[in-house]
Design an enzyme around this catalytic site. Structure first.
Site, PDB file in Angstrom:
ATOM      1  N   LYS A   1      -2.708  11.019  -4.524  1.00  0.00           N
ATOM      2  CA  LYS A   1      -3.220  12.721  -4.803  1.00  0.00           C
ATOM      3  C   LYS A   1      -3.705  13.546  -3.881  1.00  0.00           C
ATOM      4  O   LYS A   1      -3.574  14.922  -4.501  1.00  0.00           O
ATOM      5  CB  LYS A   1      -4.050  11.987  -5.602  1.00  0.00           C
ATOM      6  CG  LYS A   1      -3.301  11.321  -7.260  1.00  0.00           C
ATOM      7  CD  LYS A   1      -2.588  11.921  -8.212  1.00  0.00           C
ATOM      8  CE  LYS A   1      -1.315  11.307  -9.398  1.00  0.00           C
ATOM      9  NZ  LYS A   1      -0.608  11.971  -9.938  1.00  0.00           N
TER      10      LYS A   1
ATOM     11  N   THR B   1      -4.402   8.792 -22.333  1.00  0.00           N
ATOM     12  CA  THR B   1      -2.604   8.685 -22.006  1.00  0.00           C
ATOM     13  C   THR B   1      -2.416   7.548 -22.276  1.00  0.00           C
ATOM     14  O   THR B   1      -3.025   6.501 -21.871  1.00  0.00           O
ATOM     15  CB  THR B   1      -2.574   9.852 -21.029  1.00  0.00           C
ATOM     16  OG1 THR B   1      -2.431   8.435 -20.136  1.00  0.00           O
ATOM     17  CG2 THR B   1      -2.637  10.509 -20.798  1.00  0.00           C
TER      18      THR B   1
ATOM     19  N   ASN C   1       5.402  15.729 -12.790  1.00  0.00           N
ATOM     20  CA  ASN C   1       3.690  15.641 -13.016  1.00  0.00           C
ATOM     21  C   ASN C   1       3.973  13.927 -13.647  1.00  0.00           C
ATOM     22  O   ASN C   1       3.250  13.196 -13.418  1.00  0.00           O
ATOM     23  CB  ASN C   1       3.866  15.739 -15.322  1.00  0.00           C
ATOM     24  CG  ASN C   1       3.222  15.208 -15.143  1.00  0.00           C
ATOM     25  OD1 ASN C   1       1.831  15.323 -15.663  1.00  0.00           O
ATOM     26  ND2 ASN C   1       4.055  14.767 -16.650  1.00  0.00           N
TER      27      ASN C   1
ATOM     28  N   TYR D   1      -2.878   5.546  -4.885  1.00  0.00           N
ATOM     29  CA  TYR D   1      -3.122   6.927  -5.621  1.00  0.00           C
ATOM     30  C   TYR D   1      -4.315   8.078  -4.904  1.00  0.00           C
ATOM     31  O   TYR D   1      -3.432   8.560  -5.568  1.00  0.00           O
ATOM     32  CB  TYR D   1      -3.895   6.056  -7.045  1.00  0.00           C
ATOM     33  CG  TYR D   1      -3.338   6.977  -8.420  1.00  0.00           C
ATOM     34  CD1 TYR D   1      -2.322   6.914  -9.044  1.00  0.00           C
ATOM     35  CD2 TYR D   1      -4.881   7.911  -8.088  1.00  0.00           C
ATOM     36  CE1 TYR D   1      -2.257   7.516 -10.752  1.00  0.00           C
ATOM     37  CE2 TYR D   1      -4.572   8.888  -9.740  1.00  0.00           C
ATOM     38  CZ  TYR D   1      -3.470   8.711 -10.988  1.00  0.00           C
ATOM     39  OH  TYR D   1      -3.592   9.448 -11.322  1.00  0.00           O
TER      40      TYR D   1
ATOM     41  N   ILE E   1      -7.920  10.934 -18.453  1.00  0.00           N
ATOM     42  CA  ILE E   1      -7.556  11.662 -19.262  1.00  0.00           C
ATOM     43  C   ILE E   1      -6.925  10.591 -20.882  1.00  0.00           C
ATOM     44  O   ILE E   1      -5.759   9.481 -19.848  1.00  0.00           O
ATOM     45  CB  ILE E   1      -5.820  12.801 -19.312  1.00  0.00           C
ATOM     46  CG1 ILE E   1      -6.375  13.490 -18.450  1.00  0.00           C
ATOM     47  CG2 ILE E   1      -5.622  13.428 -20.850  1.00  0.00           C
ATOM     48  CD1 ILE E   1      -7.512  14.684 -18.461  1.00  0.00           C
TER      49      ILE E   1
ATOM     50  N   ASP F   1      12.881  11.842 -17.434  1.00  0.00           N
ATOM     51  CA  ASP F   1      11.696  10.732 -17.688  1.00  0.00           C
ATOM     52  C   ASP F   1      12.381   9.477 -17.305  1.00  0.00           C
ATOM     53  O   ASP F   1      13.853   9.654 -17.645  1.00  0.00           O
ATOM     54  CB  ASP F   1      10.694  10.685 -18.998  1.00  0.00           C
ATOM     55  CG  ASP F   1       9.334   9.601 -18.809  1.00  0.00           C
ATOM     56  OD1 ASP F   1       9.797   8.721 -18.371  1.00  0.00           O
ATOM     57  OD2 ASP F   1       8.498  10.490 -19.133  1.00  0.00           O
TER      58      ASP F   1
HETATM   59  P1  NAP Z   1       1.852   8.262 -18.473  1.00  0.00           P
HETATM   60  O1  NAP Z   1       1.829   8.826 -19.803  1.00  0.00           O
HETATM   61  O2  NAP Z   1       1.924   7.374 -18.374  1.00  0.00           O
HETATM   62  O3  NAP Z   1       3.272   9.110 -18.722  1.00  0.00           O
HETATM   63  C1  NAP Z   1       4.109   9.359 -17.242  1.00  0.00           C
HETATM   64  C2  NAP Z   1       5.179   9.567 -17.871  1.00  0.00           C
HETATM   65  O4  NAP Z   1       6.270   9.052 -16.077  1.00  0.00           O
HETATM   66  C3  NAP Z   1       6.049   7.694 -18.857  1.00  0.00           C
HETATM   67  O5  NAP Z   1       6.640   8.526 -19.503  1.00  0.00           O
HETATM   68  C4  NAP Z   1       6.528   7.018 -17.023  1.00  0.00           C
HETATM   69  O6  NAP Z   1       7.370   6.718 -17.450  1.00  0.00           O
HETATM   70  C5  NAP Z   1       6.709   8.311 -16.503  1.00  0.00           C
HETATM   71  N1  NAP Z   1       7.390   7.777 -15.065  1.00  0.00           N
HETATM   72  C6  NAP Z   1       6.844   6.945 -14.439  1.00  0.00           C
HETATM   73  N2  NAP Z   1       7.452   6.972 -12.636  1.00  0.00           N
HETATM   74  C7  NAP Z   1       8.862   7.673 -12.947  1.00  0.00           C
HETATM   75  C8  NAP Z   1       9.647   8.041 -12.470  1.00  0.00           C
HETATM   76  N3  NAP Z   1       9.497   7.081 -11.030  1.00  0.00           N
HETATM   77  N4  NAP Z   1      10.023   9.185 -12.431  1.00  0.00           N
HETATM   78  C9  NAP Z   1      10.921   9.186 -13.850  1.00  0.00           C
HETATM   79  N5  NAP Z   1       9.360   9.086 -14.375  1.00  0.00           N
HETATM   80  C10 NAP Z   1       8.601   8.283 -14.760  1.00  0.00           C
HETATM   81  O7  NAP Z   1       0.803   8.916 -17.698  1.00  0.00           O
HETATM   82  P2  NAP Z   1      -0.113  10.424 -17.541  1.00  0.00           P
HETATM   83  O8  NAP Z   1      -1.211   9.898 -17.884  1.00  0.00           O
HETATM   84  O9  NAP Z   1       0.565  11.548 -18.469  1.00  0.00           O
HETATM   85  O10 NAP Z   1      -0.336  10.953 -16.328  1.00  0.00           O
HETATM   86  C11 NAP Z   1       1.101  12.186 -16.195  1.00  0.00           C
HETATM   87  C12 NAP Z   1       0.450  12.959 -14.858  1.00  0.00           C
HETATM   88  O11 NAP Z   1      -0.879  12.671 -14.506  1.00  0.00           O
HETATM   89  C13 NAP Z   1       0.824  11.261 -13.111  1.00  0.00           C
HETATM   90  O12 NAP Z   1       1.024  11.970 -12.052  1.00  0.00           O
HETATM   91  C14 NAP Z   1      -0.583  10.630 -13.181  1.00  0.00           C
HETATM   92  O13 NAP Z   1      -1.599  10.477 -12.513  1.00  0.00           O
HETATM   93  C15 NAP Z   1      -1.463  12.380 -13.745  1.00  0.00           C
HETATM   94  N6  NAP Z   1      -3.037  11.905 -14.073  1.00  0.00           N
HETATM   95  C16 NAP Z   1      -3.217  11.381 -15.313  1.00  0.00           C
HETATM   96  C17 NAP Z   1      -4.691  11.427 -15.330  1.00  0.00           C
HETATM   97  C18 NAP Z   1      -4.840   9.888 -16.746  1.00  0.00           C
HETATM   98  O14 NAP Z   1      -6.542  10.295 -16.496  1.00  0.00           O
HETATM   99  N7  NAP Z   1      -3.865  10.198 -17.342  1.00  0.00           N
HETATM  100  C19 NAP Z   1      -5.651  11.556 -14.896  1.00  0.00           C
HETATM  101  C20 NAP Z   1      -5.078  11.800 -13.479  1.00  0.00           C
HETATM  102  C21 NAP Z   1      -3.557  12.529 -13.173  1.00  0.00           C
HETATM  103  P3  NAP Z   1       7.148   4.637 -17.930  1.00  0.00           P
HETATM  104  O15 NAP Z   1       6.337   4.720 -18.692  1.00  0.00           O
HETATM  105  O16 NAP Z   1       8.663   4.741 -18.467  1.00  0.00           O
HETATM  106  O17 NAP Z   1       6.626   4.672 -16.360  1.00  0.00           O
END
Ligand code: NAP
Length: 251
Positions: A161, A192, A91, A157, A190, A38
């Site tokens: 995706k 988060t 992820n 985005y 989700i 991360d």
């Molecule tokens: P999150 O809580 O923001 O967690 C993502 C993590 O990835 C954060 O710790 C972030 O660090 C880190 N990150 C961002 N850019 C990065 C990079 N270049 N290199 C390494 N780490 C990096 O997000 P999440 O909701 O769990 O999402 C995880 C995945 O699921 C993503 O691909 C997202 O597009 C996908 N997704 C999420 C949802 C949703 O509704 N939550 C829905 C569909 C898909 P920082 O906080 O420092 O940026």
């Protein structure tokens, strides 16, 4: 659900928060050695601490998945520290700016494509040869419902995706004979930190209502699907895109 990841090493990117943290905890609970990657070092340290206090195995490595050299270093680290690599969860992802295509900031476009698409490519580019060397394994790429439907003001985005779904299919065909399965997941919205960072509470309420189940999903509900796809129970599942979206795309 019960899985057996004993003896397996898994890399999870974006492991310090949200969905990646949930997947890391579950993989470790089922026996994997998890290499958490991360940008957020303190989030990652917290998750690694939770895993080790529960008796699991976790290592951490700071990596920016949009930087090919970081991802190459991450894969080398995982193999050197644990002996082999079997599982990869691409992820890490970001939301990006909100604007219509005709006004979309160019730097925001490039940043979203770099993290959400190029990062997934780099992950597979460096991990797949190692997974093949280990005799096979499984890759999960985190797409989104926005890998199959659009969403106004989120063109970068949505484009990234959709591309992740295509990239997943190409890699799955290429590596099927090498005993590596590659699948994509399409979560609905989700609860988060990603949503909290990008949307206010009123908007989150509206979005929750857009799911037929009437709520946002939980990171653990995405992790359950990821663990299945990473496990031997999914031995005939490859090249597919799997939704976990409370019915969002069924409408
Ligand atoms: P999150 O809580 O923001 O967690 C993502 C993590 O990835 C954060 O710790 C972030 O660090 C880190 N990150 C961002 N850019 C990065 C990079 N270049 N290199 C390494 N780490 C990096 O997000 P999440 O909701 O769990 O999402 C995880 C995945 O699921 C993503 O691909 C997202 O597009 C996908 N997704 C999420 C949802 C949703 O509704 N939550 C829905 C569909 C898909 P920082 O906080 O420092 O940026």
């Amino acid at each position: 659900m019960q899985f057996d990841f004993n003896g397996k090493t898994a890399i999870v990117t974006g492991a310090g928060s949200g969905i990646g943290a949930a997947i890391s905890r579950d993989l470790a609970r089922f026996g994997a050695t998890v290499v958490l990657a991360d940008l957020d070092e303190s989030g990652m340290a917290t998750v690694a601490g939770e895993i080790t206090s529960a008796g699991g195995k976790a290592l951490t490595q700071r990596a920016d998945t949009s930087a090919a050299a970081d991802v190459e270093r991450l894969v080398t680290f995982a193999v050197e520290q644990t002996g082999a690599l079997h599982l990869l969860v691409n992820n890490a992802g970001i939301g990006g700016p909100a604007a219509p295509v005709g006004e979309y900031p160019l730097d925001g476009w490039h940043k979203v494509i770099d993290v959400n698409l190029n990062g997934v490519f780099y992950g597979m580019r460096y991990a797949l040869p190692e997974i093949v060397k280990a005799g096979g394994g499984s890759v999960v790429n985190m797409a989104s419902i926005l890998g199959t439907v659009g969403f106004a003001t989120a063109s970068a985005y949505v484009a990234a995706k959709h591309a992740v779904v295509g990239l997943t299919k190409a890699a799955a065909i290429e590596y099927a004979k090498s005993n590596v399965r590659v699948n994509a997941i399409g979560p609905g919205f989700i609860a988060t930190p990603l949503l909290d960072k990008n949307l206010d509470e009123a908007t989150l309420g509206v979005i929750a209502g857009m799911h037929p189940v009437g709520r946002l999903g939980k990171a653990e509900e995405v992790s359950a699907l990821a663990c299945f796809l990473l496990s031997e129970q999914a031995s005939f599942v490859t090249g597919s895109y799997h939704l976990v979206d409370g019915g969002y795309t069924a409408q």
